[in-house]
Design a protein around this motif. Sequence first.
Motif, PDB file in Angstrom:
ATOM      1  N   TYR A   4       6.855 -29.166   2.505  1.00  0.00           N
ATOM      2  CA  TYR A   4       5.605 -28.467   2.189  1.00  0.00           C
ATOM      3  C   TYR A   4       5.068 -29.033   0.887  1.00  0.00           C
ATOM      4  O   TYR A   4       5.725 -28.963  -0.152  1.00  0.00           O
ATOM      5  CB  TYR A   4       5.854 -26.961   2.074  1.00  0.00           C
ATOM      6  CG  TYR A   4       4.613 -26.151   1.852  1.00  0.00           C
ATOM      7  CD1 TYR A   4       3.615 -26.095   2.817  1.00  0.00           C
ATOM      8  CD2 TYR A   4       4.426 -25.439   0.679  1.00  0.00           C
ATOM      9  CE1 TYR A   4       2.475 -25.342   2.629  1.00  0.00           C
ATOM     10  CE2 TYR A   4       3.284 -24.683   0.483  1.00  0.00           C
ATOM     11  CZ  TYR A   4       2.312 -24.642   1.454  1.00  0.00           C
ATOM     12  OH  TYR A   4       1.177 -23.907   1.250  1.00  0.00           O
ATOM     13  N   LYS A   5       3.896 -29.644   0.985  1.00  0.00           N
ATOM     14  CA  LYS A   5       3.243 -30.270  -0.162  1.00  0.00           C
ATOM     15  C   LYS A   5       4.169 -31.257  -0.866  1.00  0.00           C
ATOM     16  O   LYS A   5       4.283 -31.289  -2.083  1.00  0.00           O
ATOM     17  CB  LYS A   5       2.716 -29.212  -1.122  1.00  0.00           C
ATOM     18  CG  LYS A   5       1.642 -28.344  -0.480  1.00  0.00           C
ATOM     19  CD  LYS A   5       1.018 -27.383  -1.439  1.00  0.00           C
ATOM     20  CE  LYS A   5      -0.072 -26.607  -0.716  1.00  0.00           C
ATOM     21  NZ  LYS A   5      -0.752 -25.670  -1.574  1.00  0.00           N
ATOM     22  N   GLY A   6       4.867 -32.064  -0.053  1.00  0.00           N
ATOM     23  CA  GLY A   6       5.700 -33.129  -0.576  1.00  0.00           C
ATOM     24  C   GLY A   6       7.080 -32.722  -1.069  1.00  0.00           C
ATOM     25  O   GLY A   6       7.823 -33.547  -1.576  1.00  0.00           O
ATOM     26  N   GLU A  15      -0.005 -21.552   6.414  1.00  0.00           N
ATOM     27  CA  GLU A  15      -0.404 -22.940   6.648  1.00  0.00           C
ATOM     28  C   GLU A  15      -0.779 -23.116   8.106  1.00  0.00           C
ATOM     29  O   GLU A  15      -0.139 -22.554   8.988  1.00  0.00           O
ATOM     30  CB  GLU A  15       0.751 -23.876   6.286  1.00  0.00           C
ATOM     31  CG  GLU A  15       0.359 -25.314   6.134  1.00  0.00           C
ATOM     32  CD  GLU A  15      -0.602 -25.568   4.994  1.00  0.00           C
ATOM     33  OE1 GLU A  15      -1.583 -26.298   5.232  1.00  0.00           O
ATOM     34  OE2 GLU A  15      -0.405 -25.045   3.889  1.00  0.00           O
ATOM     35  N   SER A  65      -1.495 -29.076   9.612  1.00  0.00           N
ATOM     36  CA  SER A  65      -1.782 -29.505   8.254  1.00  0.00           C
ATOM     37  C   SER A  65      -0.962 -30.733   7.852  1.00  0.00           C
ATOM     38  O   SER A  65       0.210 -30.865   8.212  1.00  0.00           O
ATOM     39  CB  SER A  65      -1.474 -28.356   7.286  1.00  0.00           C
ATOM     40  OG  SER A  65      -1.523 -28.800   5.960  1.00  0.00           O
ATOM     41  N   GLU A  66      -1.560 -31.631   7.076  1.00  0.00           N
ATOM     42  CA  GLU A  66      -0.846 -32.791   6.552  1.00  0.00           C
ATOM     43  C   GLU A  66       0.150 -32.389   5.467  1.00  0.00           C
ATOM     44  O   GLU A  66       1.081 -33.126   5.182  1.00  0.00           O
ATOM     45  CB  GLU A  66      -1.829 -33.810   5.991  1.00  0.00           C
ATOM     46  CG  GLU A  66      -2.659 -34.493   7.044  1.00  0.00           C
ATOM     47  CD  GLU A  66      -3.590 -35.528   6.450  1.00  0.00           C
ATOM     48  OE1 GLU A  66      -3.392 -35.927   5.287  1.00  0.00           O
ATOM     49  OE2 GLU A  66      -4.518 -35.929   7.157  1.00  0.00           O
ATOM     50  N   ASP A  67      -0.057 -31.237   4.850  1.00  0.00           N
ATOM     51  CA  ASP A  67       0.808 -30.758   3.770  1.00  0.00           C
ATOM     52  C   ASP A  67       2.049 -30.026   4.272  1.00  0.00           C
ATOM     53  O   ASP A  67       2.880 -29.605   3.484  1.00  0.00           O
ATOM     54  CB  ASP A  67       0.047 -29.808   2.852  1.00  0.00           C
ATOM     55  CG  ASP A  67      -0.961 -30.516   1.978  1.00  0.00           C
ATOM     56  OD1 ASP A  67      -0.765 -31.719   1.698  1.00  0.00           O
ATOM     57  OD2 ASP A  67      -1.932 -29.878   1.566  1.00  0.00           O
TER      58      ASP A  67
END
Length: 69
Positions: free
Chosen positions: A19-21, A49, A53-55
Motif C-alpha cells: 500500500y503506497k509502496g 482503496e 488502484s496503482e497504490d
Amino acid sequence: IISDLNGYDGDDGIYTIIYKGRGFVKRLQRTSDGVKIISDNRHYDPMFEKAESEDFRVIGKVRSVVHNM
C-alpha cells in the motif's frame, strides 16, 4: 508470517499487501466500491482503496503466523 501468493480471493480476512509502496499485513473487507483496509491496532483508522488502484496491491492471504520462542 506465512502467506500464499494468490492475491485477493474476495473473502474478508488477513492479507499481505503493498500500500503506497510499503508492505503491510492488514485485515481486508470488501465494500461496494473497493476494499476497506483495517488495522487490528485501534489507534489507526480504517483506510479505503479502490480495487484497481496503482497504490494498492494484494500479495496473498495470511495462512499462518510462526512465533520464534
